[in-house]
Design an enzyme around this catalytic site. Structure first.
Site, PDB file in Angstrom:
ATOM      1  N   ASP A  15      25.999  30.426  16.592  1.00 20.64           N
ATOM      2  CA  ASP A  15      26.116  31.890  16.581  1.00 20.64           C
ATOM      3  C   ASP A  15      26.773  32.367  17.882  1.00 20.64           C
ATOM      4  OD1 ASP A  15      24.237  32.326  14.139  1.00 20.64           O
ATOM      5  OD2 ASP A  15      23.022  31.149  15.515  1.00 20.64           O
ATOM      6  N   GLU A 272      29.139  25.342  12.123  1.00 19.80           N
ATOM      7  CA  GLU A 272      30.369  26.109  11.873  1.00 19.80           C
ATOM      8  C   GLU A 272      31.445  25.854  12.932  1.00 19.80           C
ATOM      9  OE1 GLU A 272      29.931  30.061  10.403  1.00 19.80           O
ATOM     10  OE2 GLU A 272      31.722  30.792  11.443  1.00 19.80           O
TER      11      GLU A 272
END
Ligand code: TRH
Length: 377
Positions: A15, A272
């Site tokens: 994040d 990610e």
């Protein structure tokens, strides 16, 4: 015009990694004035060691960084507000944003996915239930009709420099590792806890070609330590296990982690951001998708493989499927690893082609800036 990016850390480093990368790029490549709001200072400091030890407003690398709790009504003056990963804005800021006579461009930056449906949702606005201000969904992805991927302009020049003739020797000089030779098969391992790990370590330790595994500290290193037994590995430690030479690394800077990915023959990545970096490194890789309830992540993996494997030869594709499937479902990686390693050459050519194809598309920051500029005009 100021851009406010809000980041709540759900867990790990993706994040904040994504938000920091984007914030930096908006400042350096697009000359934007960016303020990054962060709720987890300890995670931020792993990615941005230059920021102060305790939460306080600061400027690092041209990005203004503000602790989440500092948000109050007087600060809701940005022209563009990015809510990363549907993190929900601080209440006082949100109330002030809703009360503004001219609302900002308000975006929800979503998680990356290769699934087809994201193209239909990318760029779609949903009215805020309080007063109808449009909040636009921005979906990173692998196609022209998505929000694209984060990619700095200099990424390939830096990769090619890292992969230069002395690349591995220079790396070894900085990270000495007894038994590690530049001629071995190099792998990097960044993963979540994974029941498939013992079978992978076993395969590496019996490999005909010596394997050097670089493991950054954190979950992956703890898991490897547990498999190997003995004292827990800490950064700087090396361990031999049959054909495997393992080297524990500290958590690396973005730049060093990119260099490591560029130097390895095969990279194990996760989540990610490291998943995207492995694609810019243009080397064969194995992705561990962030585990989700009801195996939703396996659908994401299949959607990516369908795109990634589309132009592969059938048996290369089967090899990739086999190892990724085993790695993501806690299966036995032994045979799957051997097959994958023996297809290294075509898989490397494919990784380069894939990277070149993606690189022809506009990057995420560029698409964001274009989108916001169009709305503001
Ligand atoms: O850490 P991740 O698992 O992050 C995330 C989060 O778990 C998040 O909640 C989840 O939604 C998301 O995955 C999908 O994996 P990721 O995304 O690869 O982020 C790791 C970051 O850490 C990335 O920015 C690269 C950086 N990194 C370093 O800077 N140095 C290192 O040595 C390593 C191994 C990683």
């Amino acid at each position: 015009m100021r851009w406010d990016i809000f980041c709540r850390v759900v867990d790990n480093f993706g994040d904040i990694g994504v938000c920091w990368r984007l914030a930096r790029q908006l400042v350096h490549a697009h000359g934007r004035w960016v303020r990054l709001w962060v709720d987890d200072w300890a995670s931020l400091r792993r990615i941005v060691p230059a920021c102060p030890p305790a939460p306080q407003g600061c400027v690092c690398d041209g990005v203004e960084i503000v602790p989440w709790d500092a948000a109050d009504a007087t600060m809701a003056d940005a022209g563009c507000v990015i809510e990363a990963f549907a993190c929900h804005l601080p209440p006082a800021y949100l109330a002030a944003l809703r009360a503004r006579p001219v609302p900002p461009v308000w975006l929800n930056l979503e998680y990356l996915s290769a699934e087809g449906w994201i193209e239909d949702c990318h760029g779609v606005a949903s009215p805020d239930p309080a007063n109808g201000i449009p909040k636009v969904f921005f979906f990173p992805g692998f196609t022209e009709r998505s929000g694209g991927l984060i990619r700095e302009a200099e990424v390939f020049a830096r990769r090619d420099a890292a992969q230069g003739i002395d690349g591995r020797a220079l790396w070894l000089a900085r990270h000495p590792s007894p038994g590690a030779s530049a001629a071995s098969r190099w792998v990097s391992l960044f993963c979540y806890a994974n029941p498939a790990l013992p079978s992978l370590i076993e395969a590496w330790s019996h490999s005909a070609t010596p394997v050097v595994a670089w493991v950054p500290e954190g979950i992956a290193l703890d898991a490897v330590s547990a498999v190997l037994g003995g004292s827990a590995l800490v950064p700087g430690d090396s361990r031999r296990h049959g054909s495997l030479s393992l080297r524990a690394l500290p958590f690396l800077s973005f730049e060093d982690y990119d260099a490591l990915l560029a130097l390895c023959d095969i990279n194990f990545v996760r989540g990610e951001d490291s998943f995207v970096r492995a694609q810019w490194a243009a080397r064969p890789f194995v992705w561990q998708a962030y585990p989700q309830a009801e195996d939703v992540h396996l659908g994401k993996m299949s959607a990516f493989l369908a795109r990634y494997g589309e132009s592969m030869e059938v048996d290369d594709r089967a090899t990739v499927d086999h190892l990724w499937q085993a790695w993501n479902t806690g299966g036995d990686c032994g045979a799957a690893w051997s097959a994958f390693a023996s297809h290294s050459d075509p898989l490397r050519r494919h990784a380069r082609q894939w990277c070149a194809t993606l690189a022809r598309q506009q990057d995420l920051a560029g698409r964001l800036v274009d989108f916001v500029d169009r709305v503001v005009e």
